[in-house]
Design an enzyme around this catalytic site. Structure first.
Site, PDB file in Angstrom:
ATOM      1  N   ASP A  39       0.872  -1.167   0.089  1.00  0.00           N
ATOM      2  CA  ASP A  39      -0.117   0.267  -0.130  1.00  0.00           C
ATOM      3  C   ASP A  39       0.652   1.708   0.184  1.00  0.00           C
ATOM      4  O   ASP A  39       2.000   1.344   0.878  1.00  0.00           O
ATOM      5  CB  ASP A  39      -1.136   0.352   1.079  1.00  0.00           C
ATOM      6  CG  ASP A  39      -0.021  -0.389   2.741  1.00  0.00           C
ATOM      7  OD1 ASP A  39       0.734  -0.924   2.689  1.00  0.00           O
ATOM      8  OD2 ASP A  39      -0.297   1.258   3.765  1.00  0.00           O
ATOM      9  N   GLU A  40       0.159   2.102  -0.992  1.00  0.00           N
ATOM     10  CA  GLU A  40       0.582   3.886  -0.347  1.00  0.00           C
ATOM     11  C   GLU A  40       2.068   4.103  -0.568  1.00  0.00           C
ATOM     12  O   GLU A  40       3.067   4.440   0.591  1.00  0.00           O
ATOM     13  CB  GLU A  40       0.119   3.930   1.388  1.00  0.00           C
ATOM     14  CG  GLU A  40      -0.717   4.159   1.538  1.00  0.00           C
ATOM     15  CD  GLU A  40      -1.124   4.567   2.961  1.00  0.00           C
ATOM     16  OE1 GLU A  40      -2.240   5.315   3.477  1.00  0.00           O
ATOM     17  OE2 GLU A  40      -0.507   4.571   3.950  1.00  0.00           O
ATOM     18  N   CYS A  41       2.773   3.295  -1.734  1.00  0.00           N
ATOM     19  CA  CYS A  41       3.887   3.812  -2.055  1.00  0.00           C
ATOM     20  C   CYS A  41       3.894   5.423  -2.306  1.00  0.00           C
ATOM     21  O   CYS A  41       3.256   6.103  -2.996  1.00  0.00           O
ATOM     22  CB  CYS A  41       4.186   3.092  -3.447  1.00  0.00           C
ATOM     23  SG  CYS A  41       5.008   1.606  -3.244  1.00  0.00           S
TER      24      CYS A  41
END
Lengths: 642, 642
Positions: A280-282
């Site tokens: 998630d959320e790179c």
């Protein structure tokens, strides 16, 4: 009962529980069932005060538990969890195909116990029960913050009580890496801050969960949220400056060599078929601003960070599959080329789950079940994994790909101490959404039953109901902080991510203030709001009027008692204006109540000034929300004005 | 602080506790000290909500703990327990000759922590401390009733907090035999009802106690209270009819052969130098009515049962001594020929202790410390091991033979659930009597500090403060039993052995009624009584008058709310008249208050009727005492009458 069973038929009368209760196990036998019986008797003893833990094993049986056969050596997604529980006035028969159903049936019985004029009893009833969704989980995030084993254990106990069957255990984040690796011991030595689960402890938890019909799915979030790993192995990071990188370097072969070894070790430690690798959320800027990575992307014709992550995901998926595991990841891992086998965990919403199902991927919902965000139980309860409009058009085969959901207990701003009161009782409402039929949606019924479950969870050792009182005593230094309790009873922490904006939270910030102490949902404020609405709608009972009057008077007068005490402790000093507001809001409420009672005409100016004040009072102060302000506004708006 | 230290000097200012606290261990090192530090930090974290358990080990030290050398491998009676604790505004220095003093000093610090406007702190103070008596014990009776290990452990935690240093663990009684014997396994197989401590568990508890500076002295009561043994080995019994005997046969050689083997095994299991063989309350009729024993007594010229027990005691003392242990026994083992080495535990009173000391025997006091009898903390506090008038004439050498005392938690009518609230907080007052100087006797100060200790014990996991609420919820089936709580707050179980006469208690009687739920001493009733006395004496403050008025009004009005609820549960049905009495007593109290306020003349008839009613209301009903009745009588008696 919560979750409500799929079928039940009530009969007259009840089965009384007393010292002559005898419980026998028939059919297939294994030590896990013996332990389940003893655990059942321990809770039943606490529910009743009858020392059944000593007696019920030797007494003549009137409660038969029949197990047809074994469950699988490693609990499998979709394994039969059904049971049949037949309670008559003279005896109880619980039967199930395997131990999983037995575990559920025993919990159903415990939730039915109540005190009556004749003794402790359960109503005569026949229940045939099985879950709607096969994946019903709770994520506990031991990545942001190490969560100690007793906390994990009592939450597993509570999960069993409400028939959740997946413990999603997240071990790493930027802040820390909290599990022992024997292959890469620098991880725990340099990245754990000294606190990590040994592999022995992990095995203990896996066994503890299996005893309770719960699978353990580990998550190692990658390639981002991985700053902690680089304290041990800086070469894994993609940043220019060591210590400032949060993303792994997906362009180096050595990264995959490392992860190959690491995943192999962890896949061996965790028997479950599923293995969660986050994703998630790179923040792609870290890659896109790195000349070496830029060069790699140019040479390999990778157009952006998202595409680079897709390449990483594909490689990790191969490694996971080589270790005979099924990969799971957050929304971001779902891309056009993602293998159909990969299970998607959606934090974005049920729409992306429906899209995934249409695409051939299975998935679980977590959006809407973020229990760290202080939503009400009703708000979580309204969220359905198949609730998105686009899910209506799914075929039944596609629908079956929506496996269920998971409540997520992120630990950014929670401690071992107050974690229980963030998870419970609200997660029981989510558990019902995932177990019971889709049309079980009555919110009043849910809250009524949630209150019972909440009390019962105390018998399992869950501390959610004890925490607030203990923390208020500590805050005030007063063993009986009456006036502070009155205030605490009607405030809540702000919802969503506002709390983080109002208060600085670091890794070691003590969680000992009022917004840490109070539950995410004020029961008193909720009940008062219902009353206010009924009064405004002209549908209130005399008891409603009386209760509103009593509460508003208590709140109005509380400031005079509380104010002199607030200065004594650094933890209560900032509550001065919250306490004053409570008093003023209540004063306005009492006036509105009186105006409504006498159908009095109110000056438009006064009314509008009051509404302005109430709106201001409804805003966060000292990082808490005064939850009765909107309800008083409901009353004020119901008055007649010239 | 409780117990009060022997010497202390306070300075201005305070030491603030925050996230930068660092605690280092210097001098002699051993793992027990590391564990003590971690335990200290766990409690300190709970006291403050600051996660010191993670930080304080790595932070720069401002709290130094210096240990000069080791304590003995087996903790010995009279070993040095002194410590010095110097707290300045900038740092803390704790030093002691050995780990025992360090353990005590750490506990003193924890009790000093409080919240202030500036943060959590402890006052700047220098303490030099050591105990008055070397034997400060708590007996837990696992003979009448098996007490589960978590209960034992949390009581050991609490013992450490108040510096008690002997856990007297009693394993057998007529009702059961609850420890594993490897030599005589029939004991646990046939006499334990299925519940006993394995030797591994016993070793675990011994180690747990040692970690907390606590010795473990086992008791195997003999030759009487031994009916349970005969389920396994009937030939040990002296009765004509198997199953009806309670006393061992002291005339058979085989009895001593058995006991020789048994004591050898247990002396090996328990490292402590002392070994308790009971010896109390023999009913000599069993021997004197047995023809075979009569014949033995005739042949050996033994004049009566007491003399026969004396012969038994002498033989057992020899066996105990052969196993290099010092025998202890209850009062009855002290006879003219008793060896000087034998330590007497007095349940009869301090006089027999003084007599023993004069006779050359050492002893400890338990009479006056029977915490199962529901005395007030003040009553226990007034009892001194050297308090008997005859002790005044003891030489200092004789006085030194009075080693201390033990609170005794007999389990005839207590359960695992409510044991904590019978032991705590009152035992802390006994702990102070045994640790602090004889002239520390201010009861008001004691109660003030007892309130603090009581709250702090919650941080150790002791459940005494939680029990009542949980039991009231269960009794009523109501998660918030407001009106029942008001009633419960002012009642107590009857004192002494009256409770057993009012209610039938069997081995398996559920302990789930109001007399089980409420603490032995009502704090509200105690405070109200103080106020009533001040009002009657004309020394009350305006706050006293106000508080009396508020409470009496609450109590008067409570019955109207509680009465409709009582019929709903079989556990509250019998409280109808108690609740009504509370209301009527409070009505009389309000009238008296008003009469006193206006100095009104009251009719002698009315006054006398009221006093009659109050006397009746002060008698037990539904096995509880309405504790405010005598205080209201104080008010009524203070009114002027014609």
């Amino acid at each position: 009962m919560m979750p409500l069973p799929s079928q039940s038929t009530q009969a007259p009368g009840e089965f009384l529980i007393n010292g002559s209760l005898g419980i026998e196990l028939t059919g297939y036998a294994e030590p896990r069932l013996e332990r389940a019986r003893q655990r059942f008797l321990d809770v039943l003893s606490r529910e009743t005060g009858i020392p059944l833990w000593r007696e019920a094993v030797v007494n003549k049986p009137n409660f038969t538990v029949h197990t047809e056969g074994p469950s699988l050596a490693v609990q499998r997604l979709g394994e039969d969890e059904s049971y049949r529980l037949a309670i008559s006035t003279s005896g109880v028969q619980l039967s199930a195909a395997n131990p999983l159903g037995v575990l559920h049936g025993l919990q159903t019985f415990l939730l039915l116990v109540r005190v009556t004029p004749k003794g402790f009893g359960v109503p005569a009833i026949t229940i045939e029960d099985k879950p709607r969704f096969p994946w019903r989980g709770l994520l506990i995030d031991s990545g942001h913050r190490f969560v100690r084993l007793p906390v994990i254990k009592r939450n597993l106990d509570a999960m069993e009580a409400v028939k959740l069957n997946v413990f999603h255990w997240r071990f790493s984040d930027d802040a820390g890496f909290h599990i022992e690796s024997k292959r890469f011991p620098l991880l725990q030595e340099k990245a754990s801050g000294g606190f990590y689960y040994t592999q022995e402890e992990v095995k203990e938890i896996i066994a503890y969960a299996r005893d309770r019909g719960i699978r353990v799915v580990p998550e190692f979030d990658m390639p981002c949220h991985t700053a902690s790993w680089f304290h041990a192995y800086p070469e894994l990071g993609s940043g220019h400056i060591p210590g400032e990188s949060s993303a792994m370097d997906p362009t180096r072969e050595s990264t995959y060599e490392f992860l190959n070894g690491f995943i192999e070790e962890m896949a061996d430690l965790f028997p479950d078929a599923y293995f969660h690798t986050g994703g998630d959320e790179c923040d792609f800027h870290e890659w896109e601003s790195n000349p070496r990575i830029q060069e790699y992307m140019r040479v390999h014709v990778i157009k952006d960070g998202a595409a680079l992550q897709a390449e990483f995901t594909a490689k990790i998926q191969t490694i996971v599959a080589q270790n005979k595991k099924i990969m799971m990841g957050w929304d971001e891992v779902l891309l056009p080329g993602t293998p159909k086998e990969v299970v998607i965990q959606s934090w974005r919403g049920p729409k992306s789950l429906a899209d995934a199902a249409r695409n051939g991927n299975r998935g679980i919902l977590s959006s809407g079940y973020y229990i760290d965000l202080n939503w009400s139980a009703a708000e979580h309860y309204a969220v359905d994994p198949l609730g998105d409009p686009s899910a209506a058009s799914l075929t039944s085969e596609e629908k079956a790909r929506v496996l269920g959901g998971e409540a997520t207990m992120w630990t950014d701003i929670v401690s071992d101490e107050n974690l229980d009161n963030r998870v419970w009782p609200r997660t029981a409402a989510i558990a019902e959404r995932l177990w019971s039929a889709a049309d079980v949606r009555d919110v009043d019924s849910m809250y009524r039953r949630l209150g019972v479950v909440s009390q019962k969870l105390g018998y399992y050792g869950v501390r959610h109901r004890l925490i607030t009182e203990e923390m208020l005593e500590r805050m005030s230094g007063d063993p009986n902080p009456v006036a502070l309790r009155v205030l605490a009873d009607v405030v809540q922490p702000p919802k969503g991510y506002e709390r983080q904006q109002l208060r600085n939270f670091g890794d070691f910030t003590p969680m000992n203030r009022l917004d840490d102490a109070v539950p995410p949902e004020s029961e008193t404020a909720r009940v008062f709001d219902d009353i206010a609405r009924r009064i405004a709608a002209g549908k209130a009972t005399p008891e409603d009027w009386q209760q509103a009057q009593t509460w508003l008077t208590l709140w109005r007068d509380n400031d005079a008692r509380l104010q002199p005490l607030l200065a004594r402790s650094f933890l209560t000093q900032d509550l001065v204006s919250v306490s004053r507001n409570l008093s003023e809001v209540a004063t306005i409420g009492l006036q509105a109540l009186d105006d409504l009672k006498h159908d009095r005409l109110v000056s438009a100016d006064v009314r509008s000034q009051n509404i302005d004040f109430l709106n201001a009072a409804a805003k966060p102060q000292a990082v808490v929300l005064l939850m009765i302000a909107p309800s008083v506004e409901t009353l004020v708006k119901a008055t007649r004005s010239n």
